[in-house]
Design an enzyme around this catalytic site. Structure first.
Site, PDB file in Angstrom:
ATOM      1  N   ARG A 164      53.130  36.043  32.483  1.00  0.00           N
ATOM      2  CA  ARG A 164      52.941  34.802  33.259  1.00  0.00           C
ATOM      3  C   ARG A 164      53.278  33.536  32.459  1.00  0.00           C
ATOM      4  O   ARG A 164      52.688  32.477  32.677  1.00  0.00           O
ATOM      5  CB  ARG A 164      51.511  34.663  33.778  1.00  0.00           C
ATOM      6  CG  ARG A 164      51.085  35.701  34.776  1.00  0.00           C
ATOM      7  CD  ARG A 164      51.861  35.607  36.085  1.00  0.00           C
ATOM      8  NE  ARG A 164      51.220  36.399  37.119  1.00  0.00           N
ATOM      9  CZ  ARG A 164      51.400  37.710  37.289  1.00  0.00           C
ATOM     10  NH1 ARG A 164      52.237  38.375  36.511  1.00  0.00           N
ATOM     11  NH2 ARG A 164      50.776  38.358  38.255  1.00  0.00           N
ATOM     12  N   SER A 236      46.072  35.007  42.283  1.00  0.00           N
ATOM     13  CA  SER A 236      45.144  35.234  41.161  1.00  0.00           C
ATOM     14  C   SER A 236      44.798  33.901  40.527  1.00  0.00           C
ATOM     15  O   SER A 236      45.695  33.175  40.080  1.00  0.00           O
ATOM     16  CB  SER A 236      45.795  36.112  40.093  1.00  0.00           C
ATOM     17  OG  SER A 236      46.135  37.359  40.609  1.00  0.00           O
ATOM     18  N   GLU A 332      45.169  31.162  35.522  1.00  0.00           N
ATOM     19  CA  GLU A 332      46.614  31.315  35.737  1.00  0.00           C
ATOM     20  C   GLU A 332      47.111  30.077  36.479  1.00  0.00           C
ATOM     21  O   GLU A 332      48.234  29.623  36.320  1.00  0.00           O
ATOM     22  CB  GLU A 332      46.883  32.582  36.569  1.00  0.00           C
ATOM     23  CG  GLU A 332      48.355  32.823  36.795  1.00  0.00           C
ATOM     24  CD  GLU A 332      48.653  33.954  37.765  1.00  0.00           C
ATOM     25  OE1 GLU A 332      48.084  35.044  37.618  1.00  0.00           O
ATOM     26  OE2 GLU A 332      49.474  33.738  38.663  1.00  0.00           O
TER      27      GLU A 332
HETATM   28  N1  EPU Z   1      39.497  45.266  40.813  1.00  0.00           N
HETATM   29  C1  EPU Z   1      38.142  45.290  41.054  1.00  0.00           C
HETATM   30  N2  EPU Z   1      37.587  44.292  41.808  1.00  0.00           N
HETATM   31  C2  EPU Z   1      38.336  43.294  42.330  1.00  0.00           C
HETATM   32  C3  EPU Z   1      39.726  43.255  42.075  1.00  0.00           C
HETATM   33  C4  EPU Z   1      40.288  44.249  41.308  1.00  0.00           C
HETATM   34  O1  EPU Z   1      37.433  46.178  40.607  1.00  0.00           O
HETATM   35  O2  EPU Z   1      37.763  42.445  43.011  1.00  0.00           O
HETATM   36  C5  EPU Z   1      40.110  46.355  40.036  1.00  0.00           C
HETATM   37  C6  EPU Z   1      40.963  47.267  40.948  1.00  0.00           C
HETATM   38  O3  EPU Z   1      40.191  48.271  41.527  1.00  0.00           O
HETATM   39  C7  EPU Z   1      41.971  47.817  39.986  1.00  0.00           C
HETATM   40  C8  EPU Z   1      42.177  46.673  38.999  1.00  0.00           C
HETATM   41  O4  EPU Z   1      41.040  45.825  39.107  1.00  0.00           O
HETATM   42  O5  EPU Z   1      41.442  48.889  39.265  1.00  0.00           O
HETATM   43  C9  EPU Z   1      43.459  45.894  39.245  1.00  0.00           C
HETATM   44  O6  EPU Z   1      43.406  45.255  40.515  1.00  0.00           O
HETATM   45  P1  EPU Z   1      44.732  44.900  41.352  1.00  0.00           P
HETATM   46  O7  EPU Z   1      45.596  46.106  41.493  1.00  0.00           O
HETATM   47  O8  EPU Z   1      44.318  44.204  42.596  1.00  0.00           O
HETATM   48  O9  EPU Z   1      45.557  43.926  40.431  1.00  0.00           O
HETATM   49  P2  EPU Z   1      45.119  42.695  39.527  1.00  0.00           P
HETATM   50  O10 EPU Z   1      45.274  43.082  38.106  1.00  0.00           O
HETATM   51  O11 EPU Z   1      43.799  42.157  39.959  1.00  0.00           O
HETATM   52  C10 EPU Z   1      47.540  41.766  39.254  1.00  0.00           C
HETATM   53  C11 EPU Z   1      48.226  40.446  39.413  1.00  0.00           C
HETATM   54  C12 EPU Z   1      48.546  40.177  40.878  1.00  0.00           C
HETATM   55  C13 EPU Z   1      49.416  41.313  41.399  1.00  0.00           C
HETATM   56  C14 EPU Z   1      48.655  42.633  41.220  1.00  0.00           C
HETATM   57  C15 EPU Z   1      49.481  43.829  41.610  1.00  0.00           C
HETATM   58  C16 EPU Z   1      47.458  39.047  37.577  1.00  0.00           C
HETATM   59  C17 EPU Z   1      46.583  37.915  37.166  1.00  0.00           C
HETATM   60  N3  EPU Z   1      47.392  39.390  38.865  1.00  0.00           N
HETATM   61  O12 EPU Z   1      46.265  41.649  39.902  1.00  0.00           O
HETATM   62  O13 EPU Z   1      49.307  38.973  40.940  1.00  0.00           O
HETATM   63  O14 EPU Z   1      49.730  41.123  42.766  1.00  0.00           O
HETATM   64  O15 EPU Z   1      48.313  42.803  39.800  1.00  0.00           O
HETATM   65  O16 EPU Z   1      50.484  44.053  40.665  1.00  0.00           O
HETATM   66  O17 EPU Z   1      48.185  39.578  36.742  1.00  0.00           O
HETATM   67  C18 EPU Z   1      49.118  36.618  41.173  1.00  0.00           C
HETATM   68  O18 EPU Z   1      49.530  36.529  40.010  1.00  0.00           O
HETATM   69  O19 EPU Z   1      48.851  35.606  41.869  1.00  0.00           O
HETATM   70  C19 EPU Z   1      48.907  37.938  41.755  1.00  0.00           C
HETATM   71  C20 EPU Z   1      48.375  38.109  42.958  1.00  0.00           C
END
Ligand code: EPU
Length: 337
Positions: A164, A236, A332
């Site tokens: 990012r 995010s 972010e």
């Molecule tokens: N999780 C939880 N609780 C929550 C949210 C997530 O336990 O409320 C756990 C999920 O179960 C999973 C892990 O956290 O095990 C990862 O969650 P998720 O797949 O939703 O992805 P993320 O890491 O929270 C990142 C990016 C997103 C992107 C997704 C999918 C960042 C800061 N965010 O989210 O990007 O869409 O992966 O690749 O890196 C953005 O940057 O605006 C964005 C939406």
């Protein structure tokens, strides 16, 4: 060129905060941008260049100049048997670029479907999702130095991409304004299905190709992330934190189910959404600021929230996560004001 005074930014930030800019200037091409950069009044004012405001938190009215690009267009500038090089105006909607590529059978950006924002900002921010980052397809980025007024074509390496972040986000570098990005896409590609959630979603599709990956990503995002047109948000709010393996091991003893991604170099990336959920914030609200019920990493404007109120909720989340896990989350989203 469009010039407006005391201009509402409500439709220019996806939190839909009611803030105004002293001046709003939109330029249509590089010549107009050069005129603005050379203008003495412009040089005396504070200024901020925005895309579609999908990653901004305005804390108050902006007492300066908000610049916005209207440079659009997608053209094929090079084509070989294996690849195409697309020249994309910074103001093109990013998801429109993805739709354009997928419709022609060109691979590389399908996992980045349905991300709000414009192409220029995508390259500045190194957007990422489902195991892909835009840096993986960026060949060059064309940008103007706001201090020397010179145009430079940055190679992928010169963009200094990381999670990012990029050269353009680093405040130690001269400020630059991106006018075009050039992305290299593949005609013979391998789908990137490294992300388990995406693999699972694709089980519902026969013979998955680019279009089914795009459809699956759109389904996943629609399910987990609020539509900014309905509920103001900036995706995010925090970055996923990267910590040392030693710190991670002590956390894993206490929280055996903690989600993690090993990065190498003795570093581990954790899920900020999970950490926030453990602290009990998910689905809760304070005034008009909510923590989204399906993804705790997303803060939402439930109606008439102000930037300050959103920042206050963000701060209490940071404090709670730090108290419990010893990890200071970093936004972010960019704070303005
Ligand atoms: N999780 C939880 N609780 C929550 C949210 C997530 O336990 O409320 C756990 C999920 O179960 C999973 C892990 O956290 O095990 C990862 O969650 P998720 O797949 O939703 O992805 P993320 O890491 O929270 C990142 C990016 C997103 C992107 C997704 C999918 C960042 C800061 N965010 O989210 O990007 O869409 O992966 O690749 O890196 C953005 O940057 O605006 C964005 C939406």
């Amino acid at each position: 060129m469009k010039i407006e005074e005391n201009y509402s930014l409500k439709e220019h930030n996806t939190f839909h905060l009611s803030v105004k800019a002293r001046w709003f200037i939109e330029y249509c091409n590089e010549e107009e941008l050069c005129c603005i950069l050379h203008d003495e009044y412009f040089q005396e004012c504070i200024s901020l260049h925005i895309g579609s405001g999908s990653n901004l938190l305005f804390l108050n009215d902006y007492n300066g100049i908000i610049l916005h690009s209207a440079i659009r267009g997608i053209t094929v500038v090079e084509e070989t048997d294996d690849t195409v090089l697309l020249h994309v105006g910074a103001a093109e909607k990013w998801d429109g670029v993805v739709a354009y590529a997928v419709a022609r059978g060109w691979g590389g950006v399908e996992n980045l479907s349905f991300i709000p924002g414009e192409a220029g900002a995508a390259a500045v921010q190194n957007i990422g999702a489902y195991g892909t980052e835009v840096k993986d397809v960026i060949e060059t980025v064309e940008a103007f130095n706001q201090l020397s007024f010179e145009k430079k074509v940055f190679s992928n390496q010169e963009c200094c991409y990381s999670y990012r972040s990029s050269f353009f986000k680093n405040e130690n570098n001269d400020p630059h304004i991106v006018t075009y990005i050039n992305i290299r896409l593949r005609k013979h590609f391998q789908l990137n299905l490294s992300y388990k959630e995406l693999q699972k979603e694709l089980l519902h599709f026969d013979n998955p190709g680019l279009q089914s990956v795009r459809d699956a990503v759109i389904l996943l995002r629609r399910h987990k992330l609020p539509d900014p047109e309905v509920l103001g948000n900036a995706g995010s709010f925090f970055m996923n934190p990267i910590i040392a393996v030693s710190h991670f091991e002590s956390l894993k003893d206490e929280y055996p189910n903690i989600p993690f991604y090993l990065l190498g170099n003795d570093q581990v990336k954790l899920s900020a959404g999970w950490l926030i959920e453990q602290c009990g914030f998910k689905g809760k609200s304070h005034g008009a600021v909510g923590v989204y019920e399906k993804q705790a990493l997303v803060l939402v404007n439930l109606g008439d929230a102000t930037g300050d109120e959103i920042a206050m909720v963000a701060e209490s989340i940071r404090m709670a996560v730090n108290d419990r896990f010893g990890i200071m989350l970093m936004p972010e989203v960019k704070y303005v004001g």
